[in-house]
Write a protein that holds these residues in place. Structure first.
Motif, PDB file in Angstrom:
ATOM      1  N   UNK A   1      24.965  39.968  40.944  1.00  0.00           N
ATOM      2  CA  UNK A   1      26.307  40.196  40.412  1.00  0.00           C
ATOM      3  C   UNK A   1      26.794  38.995  39.602  1.00  0.00           C
ATOM      4  N   UNK A   2      26.561  37.806  40.130  1.00  0.00           N
ATOM      5  CA  UNK A   2      26.964  36.592  39.407  1.00  0.00           C
ATOM      6  C   UNK A   2      26.247  36.508  38.064  1.00  0.00           C
ATOM      7  N   UNK A   3      24.979  36.912  38.045  1.00  0.00           N
ATOM      8  CA  UNK A   3      24.221  36.898  36.791  1.00  0.00           C
ATOM      9  C   UNK A   3      24.875  37.803  35.753  1.00  0.00           C
ATOM     10  N   UNK A   4      25.342  38.976  36.192  1.00  0.00           N
ATOM     11  CA  UNK A   4      26.021  39.897  35.281  1.00  0.00           C
ATOM     12  C   UNK A   4      27.364  39.337  34.823  1.00  0.00           C
ATOM     13  N   UNK A   5      28.072  38.686  35.726  1.00  0.00           N
ATOM     14  CA  UNK A   5      29.354  38.088  35.365  1.00  0.00           C
ATOM     15  C   UNK A   5      29.170  37.024  34.288  1.00  0.00           C
ATOM     16  N   UNK A   6      28.134  36.232  34.433  1.00  0.00           N
ATOM     17  CA  UNK A   6      27.854  35.184  33.443  1.00  0.00           C
ATOM     18  C   UNK A   6      27.420  35.804  32.117  1.00  0.00           C
ATOM     19  N   UNK A   7      26.637  36.852  32.191  1.00  0.00           N
ATOM     20  CA  UNK A   7      26.176  37.514  30.972  1.00  0.00           C
ATOM     21  C   UNK A   7      27.358  38.081  30.181  1.00  0.00           C
ATOM     22  N   UNK A   8      28.349  38.630  30.903  1.00  0.00           N
ATOM     23  CA  UNK A   8      29.528  39.211  30.257  1.00  0.00           C
ATOM     24  C   UNK A   8      30.616  38.175  29.962  1.00  0.00           C
ATOM     25  N   UNK A   9      30.311  36.916  30.320  1.00  0.00           N
ATOM     26  CA  UNK A   9      31.269  35.824  30.096  1.00  0.00           C
ATOM     27  C   UNK A   9      32.615  36.077  30.795  1.00  0.00           C
ATOM     28  N   UNK A  10      32.542  36.623  32.007  1.00  0.00           N
ATOM     29  CA  UNK A  10      33.736  36.793  32.826  1.00  0.00           C
ATOM     30  C   UNK A  10      34.205  35.408  33.264  1.00  0.00           C
ATOM     31  N   UNK A  11      35.489  35.137  33.105  1.00  0.00           N
ATOM     32  CA  UNK A  11      36.021  33.817  33.469  1.00  0.00           C
ATOM     33  C   UNK A  11      36.591  33.856  34.887  1.00  0.00           C
ATOM     34  N   UNK A  12      36.632  32.709  35.567  1.00  0.00           N
ATOM     35  CA  UNK A  12      37.086  32.684  36.959  1.00  0.00           C
ATOM     36  C   UNK A  12      38.476  33.280  37.172  1.00  0.00           C
ATOM     37  N   UNK A  13      39.368  33.070  36.213  1.00  0.00           N
ATOM     38  CA  UNK A  13      40.732  33.569  36.382  1.00  0.00           C
ATOM     39  C   UNK A  13      40.776  35.097  36.456  1.00  0.00           C
ATOM     40  N   UNK A  14      39.838  35.765  35.772  1.00  0.00           N
ATOM     41  CA  UNK A  14      39.796  37.227  35.827  1.00  0.00           C
ATOM     42  C   UNK A  14      39.483  37.708  37.236  1.00  0.00           C
ATOM     43  N   UNK A  15      38.619  36.978  37.917  1.00  0.00           N
ATOM     44  CA  UNK A  15      38.273  37.335  39.289  1.00  0.00           C
ATOM     45  C   UNK A  15      39.376  36.913  40.251  1.00  0.00           C
TER      46      UNK A  15
END
Length: 279
Positions: free
Chosen positions: A229-243
């Motif tokens: 899941x973290x790999x996908x978050x990084x791939x999509x450039x999800x930022x910590x504030x979104x989570x």
């Protein structure tokens, strides 16, 4: 010879003690735990840490203990005899060595992984009592006893689908890999993503553990699923504030499909969000 984990596998103190006790006492180690907690990977990391070859016996519902020893191919011998082949004179040509035989005849000590032993018939463990205890078995076709040159380090994994017989358990050591707490999980994340910012790791873990804590979840996401899941978050450039700002009572987490693996859990999370939107 001591196992302390590796640079890619975080082993708790309790797990290290169990593995090293198994090696020292020369007893098989039964490893249980939630799927995705690294039971199978443990054997591979032990082999890598101790610089030993690993032999893996993947157990299925149709697997028999005899297959781990050897199989005699009488059909092929009959066919060859009808064709006049010289091979039939030596019965050894029709003996297919199993994983236990392979481990026993190794010139150096190996790690033997018996993976998911609980998938097989209930009598499967009992049929291996003598072989694992005495480290030998008799081959009737060759009329000789096969003895282990070096006692292998034996790791046996189980998902608790069936209870293992008491007689088998008495001959083994046991360890249950508990689901990692947040501190241990941070160490695991650091191994896989050494450059990941702490804020991102903490935000991802919060969502992850919140999902695991939802009442009624049938298949809780595992450690391996968090890593994916973290790999996908990084791939999509999800930022910590979104989570950090995510409210699962209102919204689904990004890439939920990496965490939830059945429709019941997916519907549970979606319905939870729908119910909360009404208020």
């Amino acid at each position: 010879m001591k196992f302390q984990g590796t640079e890619t596998y975080v082993a708790t103190r309790e797990l290290q003690v169990s593995v090293n006790a198994s090696i020292h006492l020369q007893k098989p180690l039964i490893v249980k735990g939630e799927p995705g907690t690294g039971k199978t990977l443990l054997a591979h990391e032990i082999a890598r840490s101790l610089d030993k070859r690993i032999i893996t016996w993947y157990v299925k519902s149709t697997t028999t203990a005899q297959q781990g020893l050897y199989e005699y191919d009488a059909v092929s011998r009959l066919r060859d005899s009808q064709l006049g082949s010289d091979k039939v004179e030596d019965i050894a040509n029709y003996i297919k060595k199993g994983k236990l035989w392979e481990a026993f005849e190794s010139e150096e000590q190996v790690v033997l992984l018996i993976d998911e032993i609980d998938k097989a018939d209930i009598e499967f463990p009992n049929d291996l009592l003598l072989e694992l205890d005495k480290m030998e078995f008799y081959c009737y076709e060759l009329q000789k006893t096969i003895k282990a040159k070096h006692r292998p380090i034996i790791i046996i994994t189980s998902n608790n689908e069936k209870e293992l017989p008491d007689a088998f358990l008495r001959r083994c050591l046991f360890h249950f890999i508990r689901f990692p707490d947040k501190e241990t999980m941070q160490e695991i994340i650091d191994v896989h993503y050494p450059d990941l910012k702490e804020e991102m790791a903490q935000s991802a873990m919060k969502v992850f553990y919140d999902i695991r804590d939802i009442r009624g979840i049938k298949k809780k996401p595992s450690t391996s699923e968090l890593i994916d899941w973290i790999k996908l978050l990084l791939m999509e450039k999800i930022i910590p504030s979104e989570l950090a700002e995510l409210n699962m009572k209102e919204d689904m987490p990004p890439h939920t499909s990496a965490l939830l693996k059945n429709e019941e859990d997916w519907d549970l999370l979606m319905n939870l969000a729908k119910r909360m939107r009404r208020f």
